[in-house]
Design an enzyme around this catalytic site. Structure first.
Site, short mmCIF file in Angstrom:
data_model
loop_
_atom_site.label_atom_id
_atom_site.label_comp_id
_atom_site.label_asym_id
_atom_site.label_seq_id
_atom_site.Cartn_x
_atom_site.Cartn_y
_atom_site.Cartn_z
NE ARG A 24 -2.47 -1.97 3.12
CZ ARG A 24 -2.88 -2.09 4.38
NH1 ARG A 24 -3.86 -1.34 4.84
NH2 ARG A 24 -2.30 -2.96 5.19
CE LYS A 31 5.02 -1.72 6.05
NZ LYS A 31 3.64 -2.22 6.30
CD GLN A 84 9.42 -14.43 6.05
OE1 GLN A 84 9.35 -13.20 6.10
NE2 GLN A 84 8.48 -15.24 6.53
N GLY A 150 -5.14 -7.89 14.94
CA GLY A 150 -5.51 -9.09 15.69
C GLY A 150 -6.15 -8.67 17.00
CG ASN A 180 -0.75 -8.91 18.57
OD1 ASN A 180 0.13 -8.53 19.34
ND2 ASN A 180 -0.53 -9.73 17.55
NE ARG A 342 27.52 25.72 -0.14
CZ ARG A 342 28.34 25.99 -1.16
NH1 ARG A 342 28.35 27.21 -1.68
NH2 ARG A 342 29.12 25.06 -1.65
CE1 TYR A 375 29.85 31.03 -1.58
CE2 TYR A 375 31.68 31.73 -2.97
CZ TYR A 375 31.03 30.75 -2.22
OH TYR A 375 31.59 29.51 -2.12
CB ALA A 389 26.50 45.92 0.61
C1 UD1 Z 1 0.15 -8.53 12.67
C2 UD1 Z 1 -0.45 -9.47 13.71
C3 UD1 Z 1 -1.69 -8.81 14.29
C4 UD1 Z 1 -1.32 -7.47 14.89
C5 UD1 Z 1 -0.63 -6.60 13.88
C6 UD1 Z 1 -0.06 -5.37 14.55
C7 UD1 Z 1 0.07 -11.71 12.91
C8 UD1 Z 1 -0.48 -12.92 12.26
N1 UD1 Z 1 -0.79 -10.70 13.08
O1 UD1 Z 1 -0.81 -8.39 11.65
O2 UD1 Z 1 -2.23 -9.64 15.29
O3 UD1 Z 1 -2.48 -6.83 15.38
O4 UD1 Z 1 0.50 -7.28 13.28
O5 UD1 Z 1 0.43 -4.47 13.61
O6 UD1 Z 1 1.20 -11.69 13.29
N2 UD1 Z 1 6.39 -9.92 8.13
C9 UD1 Z 1 7.49 -10.64 7.75
N3 UD1 Z 1 7.32 -11.81 7.09
C10 UD1 Z 1 6.10 -12.30 6.80
C11 UD1 Z 1 4.96 -11.56 7.19
C12 UD1 Z 1 5.14 -10.38 7.87
O7 UD1 Z 1 8.63 -10.22 8.01
O8 UD1 Z 1 6.05 -13.37 6.21
C13 UD1 Z 1 6.58 -8.65 8.85
C14 UD1 Z 1 6.00 -7.47 8.12
O9 UD1 Z 1 6.99 -6.89 7.25
C15 UD1 Z 1 5.63 -6.53 9.25
C16 UD1 Z 1 5.29 -7.49 10.39
O10 UD1 Z 1 5.89 -8.73 10.08
O11 UD1 Z 1 6.74 -5.74 9.64
C17 UD1 Z 1 3.78 -7.65 10.57
O12 UD1 Z 1 3.26 -8.23 9.40
P1 UD1 Z 1 1.90 -7.77 8.75
O13 UD1 Z 1 1.67 -8.56 7.54
O14 UD1 Z 1 1.86 -6.30 8.67
O15 UD1 Z 1 0.89 -8.29 9.88
P2 UD1 Z 1 -0.55 -7.75 10.20
O16 UD1 Z 1 -1.51 -8.35 9.27
O17 UD1 Z 1 -0.50 -6.28 10.31
CA CA Z 2 0.85 -4.46 9.64
#
Ligand code: UD1
Ligand code: CA
Length: 486
Positions: A24, A31, A84, A150, A180, A342, A375, A389
């Site tokens: 997004r 990001k 990952q 969550g 969460n 500068r 300058y 000046a």
């Molecule tokens: C997650 C939580 C949710 C919480 C929210 C808070 C889970 C399943 N859910 O949801 O409960 O309320 O964060 O913001 O954990 N990322 C990875 N690898 C992946 C997936 C995600 O590194 O495979 C990283 C993302 O880059 C991000 C973070 O983990 O920095 C959270 O992932 P995101 O997909 O944003 O989780 P949410 O759906 O927001």
């Molecule tokens: Ca998120």
């Protein structure tokens, strides 16, 4: 170190999740590298985590990882990177971090999200303390709009039972406003064991880190929830949220300095990066951005309309409508308006760089002044000297830069060109409009311009009948009249 754990008895490993795509944001930049208040999102998280006294820190990267690795290896060289390959969920991401470490670490694991920059070290302290002796602790908050997060499901006794993702929640669970944060502390061994049992039978077909909480509870372990303010857990998914967290961070930093004794007239137009230092009784007027290692001392006033980067403002200095980068502004010095300082500019005590003045790699002695339209590049100017000046320090011959030395109590006439390298001796003068190419001895005046000659009645002959000619004629006849009368 302020955290409650003894780090040798119970070492802490920090894992920061930053592999997600950030769709997004609609950006070529990953990001977590988008900036708020001069720092990438993930570095705000790293700064807050730094106070936890972690034995090691692992950042999980995936999308855009070349850029993330390039940046972090320069700014946080001590952190470890785990890759990952495909983003199979937050649980999978933590597994990748643990695999990267080889053996499951002793002690506890603090998990953070790289896109939630408002987390504070106080929140992390509380969470680490809460986890001591139990299975895990989760940071939560009550949100005005919990959509997307969550939900925290508590049992009848009020204890945390499980975390249910928005996509998997029932209507009753969706009505819960406690969410969460995505920040947790786990017992490392229990985390590794639970992760091996996390499945993918959920709405998104991913391994959820949140499922670890339910597994630990089912195994009979205690999980604590620590509630914080909603701002602290905000994450960034789009540019609108990026600006929003920037405003929250700005207000937090402004409030911090106000409580430390700094007058900040207009918080909404004052942007102070977290690396800046201000002294009590500094005054910041509207529309000011202070960046990098900038410092402002007691009694100094900055603003309105200034951008200062890596700049030192000493006691009682006044800086108005100025852009400065890498400058030192001495005690009681005055700068502005419309002034550009500068790198390498050093202003002595009481010195002045006035309106429409640009300076670079130049030292201005105590009480020396460059009041208007000049300058000054590559120069050393002695105390008490005045630069007239529109003076230009001609420092560049098209290939190399050269230095100019101007002594003490010198008077440089208006519109002088000082062609470097050149030295003006103590107490010397230059005549207005001079092009000075040779050294001027102390006490001499350099006159380096052609002599004036007046060609009489040129206008009457060459521009007859013009308004200029008429004015000249009228003036000479009125002069004649008045001389007759006297
Ligand atoms: C997650 C939580 C949710 C919480 C929210 C808070 C889970 C399943 N859910 O949801 O409960 O309320 O964060 O913001 O954990 N990322 C990875 N690898 C992946 C997936 C995600 O590194 O495979 C990283 C993302 O880059 C991000 C973070 O983990 O920095 C959270 O992932 P995101 O997909 O944003 O989780 P949410 O759906 O927001
Ligand atoms: Ca998120």
């Amino acid at each position: 170190m302020t955290h409650a754990q003894d780090s040798s008895a119970n070492p802490l490993t920090v894992v920061i999740l930053a592999a997600g795509m950030g769709t997004r944001m609609k950006s070529q930049t990953p990001k977590v590298l988008h900036n708020v208040l001069g720092l990438p999102l993930i570095e705000h998280v790293l700064h807050s985590a730094a106070a936890s006294g972690a034995a090691s820190t692992v950042v999980v990267v995936g999308h855009g990882r070349e850029q993330v690795i390039a940046r972090l290896s320069a700014t946080f060289p001590e952190i470890e990177i785990a890759v990952q390959e495909s983003q199979n969920g937050t649980g999978h991401a933590v597994s990748v971090a643990l695999e990267h470490l080889g053996e499951t670490p002793a002690g506890s694991v603090l998990v953070l999200a790289g896109d939630a920059p408002l987390i504070t070290s106080q929140d992390l302290d509380k969470l680490v303390t809460a986890q001591a002796g139990v299975g895990a602790s989760v940071l939560t908050a009550h949100l005005d709009d919990p959509a997307g997060y969550g939900r925290i499901v508590r049992d009848d006794a009020g204890n945390l039972a499980e975390i249910v993702e928005h996509a998997d929640a029932t209507a009753a669970q969706l009505a819960l406003d406690e969410v969460n944060s995505g920040v947790y502390v786990f017992d490392a061994q229990l985390l590794a064991s639970a992760l091996s049992r996390v499945g993918t039978s959920n709405a998104q077909g991913q391994q959820y880190l949140t499922d670890v909480i339910g597994i630990l509870r089912a195994d009979g372990h205690i999980v604590r929830a620590v509630v914080t303010q909603q701002d602290n857990i905000l994450g960034v998914n789009d540019r609108q949220q990026l600006a929003h967290v920037g405003r929250v961070l700005r207000d937090r930093i402004v409030t911090h300095w106000q409580l430390a004794g700094v007058t900040i007239v207009d918080p909404q137009t004052t942007w102070i990066e977290r690396s800046v230092t201000l002294e009590a009784d500094a005054i910041i007027l509207p529309n000011v951005t202070l960046s990098g290692s900038t410092t402002v001392a007691a009694g100094a006033t900055v603003g309105p309309d200034c951008s200062l980067t890596d700049t030192q403002v000493d006691r009682d200095a006044q800086v108005v409508r100025t852009t400065a980068i890498g400058a030192v502004i001495g005690p009681k010095a005055t700068v502005g308006p419309y002034t550009y300082l500068r790198p390498g500019t050093v202003l002595g005590t009481g010195a002045k760089a006035g309106g429409f003045v640009e300076m670079k790699n130049a030292t201005l002695g105590d009480d020396a002044k460059v009041p208007h339209l000049s300058y000054v590049g590559d120069a050393t100017i002695g105390e008490g000297t005045n630069i007239g000046a529109a003076t230009i320090f001609v420092n560049y011959d098209g290939v190399d830069k050269h230095h100019t030395v101007v002594g003490k109590h010198v008077r440089i006439g208006s519109d002088t060109m000082l062609v470097a390298p050149v030295t003006i001796g103590d107490g010397a003068y230059t005549a207005a409009g001079s092009v000075v190419t040779e050294n001027v001895p102390p006490g001499a005046i350099a006159v380096a311009r052609s002599r004036q000659r007046n060609i009489m009645d040129w206008v009457l002959r060459r521009r007859p009948g013009s308004t200029s000619a008429q004015a000249a004629v009228a003036n000479s006849s009125s002069n004649t009249n008045s001389s007759e009368g006297s």
